[in-house]
Every structure is written in structure tokens, then in C-alpha cells.
Design an enzyme around this catalytic site. Structure first.
Site, short mmCIF file in Angstrom:
data_model
loop_
_atom_site.label_atom_id
_atom_site.label_comp_id
_atom_site.label_asym_id
_atom_site.label_seq_id
_atom_site.Cartn_x
_atom_site.Cartn_y
_atom_site.Cartn_z
N ARG A 1 -17.84 -3.39 18.08
CA ARG A 1 -17.06 -4.59 17.73
C ARG A 1 -15.72 -4.60 18.43
NH1 ARG A 1 -17.77 -4.25 12.47
NH2 ARG A 1 -19.76 -5.29 12.78
N CYS B 1 0.32 4.78 7.02
CA CYS B 1 -0.32 4.60 8.34
C CYS B 1 0.65 3.88 9.27
CB CYS B 1 -1.62 3.82 8.18
SG CYS B 1 -2.65 4.47 6.84
N CYS C 1 0.83 -1.20 0.00
CA CYS C 1 0.00 0.00 0.00
C CYS C 1 0.87 1.25 0.00
CB CYS C 1 -0.92 -0.01 1.21
SG CYS C 1 -2.05 1.39 1.24
N CYS D 1 -16.36 -9.51 5.71
CA CYS D 1 -15.72 -8.22 5.47
C CYS D 1 -14.45 -8.40 4.64
CB CYS D 1 -15.39 -7.55 6.80
SG CYS D 1 -14.55 -5.98 6.60
N CYS E 1 -19.38 1.68 8.88
CA CYS E 1 -18.66 0.99 9.94
C CYS E 1 -17.42 1.82 10.20
CB CYS E 1 -18.29 -0.42 9.47
SG CYS E 1 -17.17 -1.27 10.60
#
Ligand code: SAM
Ligand code: DTB
Ligand code: SF4
Length: 320
Positions: free
Chosen positions: A256, A51, A47, A91, A184
Site C-alpha cells: 500500500r 512517537c 495519545c 480502516c 497489516c
């Protein structure tokens, strides 16, 4: 809800706070149901983003090997197994900065979603940034919820990510809401942020209209090679407090208990459920990191007299 109100909730005596979380849960949910969600990384690693927590960023030397986008047939197989194992939500995550309409990879994912959505589970995807056109296409293909976390407070976000902004995250969430998908959205504890940052994150989440359908609370999985590899584990009572406040201020959301359960004891997880958590990721892998084994989770739920969320009618129809 204002930061000061969130702080007042958070700073209550511990048992008063978790009792209040429990009451908020009981007012909106019944049956001791815990939703089981299966995650699958359909495109791993490589990616472009930076992050600081993520093993999939190409900027850090981690154990993750970049892979290609998985084929629909392979993904369907995993989704079918997830349904057989009792998951009611599937997911799919991709290590992308975002997706663009017309891009061949995006079209391929739309095709996959059309197939997976026939299985009757809730279909969630997390593909990075998008705008309204892509969001509409995802919704039409059968996505029920889009996961896009704000991760932390607006103030701390620039310490975590420099390749995109907190506002970019909010823009994607707005596009998802406009297209009519459930949002979400949650965050990560244990990245070096303060309790105020965590509560500021909740302040932002409570401002969403409509409110998020689900709120993943992740504890950092300190991935070797990332700038956050040496962060200490989150204090269990801080996690439980945050879950209770989340349950109180977003009573109808699925809360969650997400990444990081491998570092939590059974008793710690029990407190999280008492405080208001009602969903977990189920299956021995998250995207690239470890998750407790299926047998371990089954026996934990049994020991606590919690039951997996029952599939909806649509899901049962899909099974036939
Ligand atoms: N690329 C997309 C994005 O960033 O939105 C989707 C995938 S990304 C891996 C999804 C979420 O997983 C992140 O927003 C973050 O909250 C969570 N996550 C990633 N790495 C993590 C880690 N090491 N520990 C805890 N949560 C993590
Ligand atoms: C979320 O909030 N947590 C999940 C899901 N949304 C996509 C991802 C957790 C990832 C944990 C680190 C890893 O597996 O690499
Ligand atoms: Fe990329 Fe998402 Fe990981 Fe950030 S969290 S590096 S955008 S995969």
C-alpha cells in the site's frame, strides 16, 4: 530473508529492480487492480505515546485537537459513503496506546465493528497494543485485518519512540496472528533512518509467519510541532526501490502506497505502481493529515489504465 539478500536486490540497477518488481506483481496479481482503502480517525489526538512522527501525541504542540470516540452512527455514515465511492476496505484508527478487554470504549468499538462489518468491505482497525483476548474479540466482531506497523528497524525504533518498545509491537502482532486476523504491517520512510534500517524492517516483515497480508509504505508527513517537522521529503527513487523490493520479497501482500502521496508527482506514483504497489488510501484525509482528492486519484488511475479493485461478492450482497 536475510539483510544481505535484501541489499543485493535493492542495489541492482534501477530498471532491473523495477522490472523484477513488476514481474513479481504479474506472477501473483492480474487486471491492474488497485485496492482503494478509506481511513477514518474514530478517536483523534491526546495519545499518551511519544512517537516522534505523530501529530496525535499529547507530548507535542501540534494543530491536532483531541476528540472523543466517535459514535457508531457517525462512523457508519462515513463507511457507507466510502463504499459508495468504491472503497473495498475501511480502516478505523484510534490514537490509543492500546485497548483492554472490558473497557467501555473497547466495548463501544466492538459494537461499531459489528455494524460496519455488515457493509461487506474488509474491516481494518488500528487501536494500538492488544493481547490475545482483545484480538479474539475483534476477530469475532468482524475485523478482517489489524494494522500495527513496526515503522522502522529494531535498531532505529528507540530513536523514534521511547514509551513502548519494538518488542511490544511484535507482541501485539503475534496476538493478532494467533486470533486469526490478517496482519497489516509496514512502516514509514523519511524519519532520518538509513537505507539499511528500511531493509532491516523488510527483513523483520519477511520473517512473519504467516506473512503480512498488507504492507503500508508511508512517507513521513512532517507534521508541524513534532520532533520530525523538519525532515526533508523522501527521494522518489528510494521510495520506488523500496516498493520494488517489498513486492519481490512479499509477492502476495498488498503493498500500500500510504501516507505522503500529496508530496509525490503523478509520474512518481506511476513508478510506484509499476514497481509493485497495488493499494492506496483514498479520500482527501488520512487520519489527521492531507491526502490527494478523490477526483485527482480517479483521474490518475484512469490515466494509468489501472482499475479500482472490484468489491467481493460479500460486499455486493452487503450493498443490497
Ligand atoms: N495508535 C495506533 C498505533 O500507533 O499503532 C494506531 C494509529 S497510528 C497513527 C498508525 C500508523 O500511522 C503509525 O504506526 C504510523 O506508521 C502511521 N503514521 C502516523 N503518523 C504519521 C505521519 N506523520 N507520517 C506518516 N505515517 C504516519
Ligand atoms: C498506515 O500505515 N498509515 C495510515 C494507517 N496505517 C492507519 C495512517 C497514516 C497517518 C498519516 C498521518 C496522519 O494522518 O496524521
Ligand atoms: Fe499514539 Fe499511535 Fe500516534 Fe504513537 S502513532 S502517538 S501510539 S496515535
Amino acid at each position: 530473508m536475510k539483510l544481505a539478500e535484501l541489499q543485493a536486490l535493492y542495489e541492482q540497477p534501477f530498471f532491473d529492480l523495477i522490472q523484477q518488481g513488476r514481474n513479481a506483481y504479474l506472477a501473483h496479481w492480474s487486471g491492474g487492480e488497485v485496492q482503494l482503502c478509506t481511513l477514518l480517525s474514530i478517536k483523534t489526538g491526546g495519545c499518551s505515546e511519544d512517537c516522534g512522527y505523530c501529530a496525535q501525541s499529547s507530548r507535542y504542540q501540534t494543530d491536532v485537537k483531541a476528540g472523543k470516540l466517535m459514535e457508531t452512527a457517525q462512523i457508519l455514515e462515513v463507511a457507507q459513503r466510502a463504499r459508495e465511492n468504491g472503497s473495498t476496505r475501511f480502516c478505523m484508527g484510534a490514537a490509543w496506546k492500546g485497548v483492554r478487554e472490558g473497557d467501555a470504549k473497547f466495548e463501544q468499538v466492538l459494537g461499531t465493528i459489528r455494524e460496519v462489518s455488515k457493509l461487506g468491505m474488509e474491516v481494518c482497525v488500528t487501536l494500538g497494543q492488544l493481547s490475545t483476548n482483545e484480538a479474539r474479540k475483534l476477530k469475532d466482531a468482524g475485523v478482517t485485518a489489524y494494522n500495527h506497523n513496526i515503522d522502522t528497524s529494531p535498531e532505529f525504533y528507540p530513536e523514534v519512540v521511547r514509551t513502548h518498545t519494538f518488542q511490544d509491537r511484535l507482541n501485539t502482532i503475534a496476538a493478532v496472528q494467533e486470533a486469526g486476523m490478517d496482519v497489516c504491517c509496514g512502516g514509514i520512510l523519511g524519519m532520518g533512518e538509513s537505507v539499511t534500517d528500511r531493509l532491516r524492517m523488510l527483513e523483520v516483515l519477511t520473517g512473519f509467519d504467516p506473512a503480512p497480508e498488507s504492507v503500508p509504505i508511508n512517507c513521513l508527513m512532517a507534521m508541524p510541532g513534532t520532533p520530525m517537522e523538519s525532515q526533508p521529503p523522501v527521494d522518489i527513487f528510494e521510495l520506488v526501490r523500496l516498493i520494488a523490493v517489498t513486492r519481490i520479497v512479499l509477492p502476495k501482500a498488498k503493498v500500500r502506497l500510504s501516507a505522503g502521496r500529496t508530496r509525490l508527482s503523478k509520474e512518481g506514483q506511476a513508478l510506484c505502481f509499476f514497481a509493485g504497489a497495488n493499494s492506496i488510501f483514498y479520500g482527501d484525509k488520512l487520519l489527521t493529515a492531507e491526502n490527494p482528492g478523490v477526483d485527482e486519484d480517479r483521474s490518475l488511475l484512469e490515466a494509468l489504465d489501472l482499475v479500482p479493485q472490484q468489491p467481493r461478492a460479500a460486499c455486493l450482497a452487503g450493498a443490497s
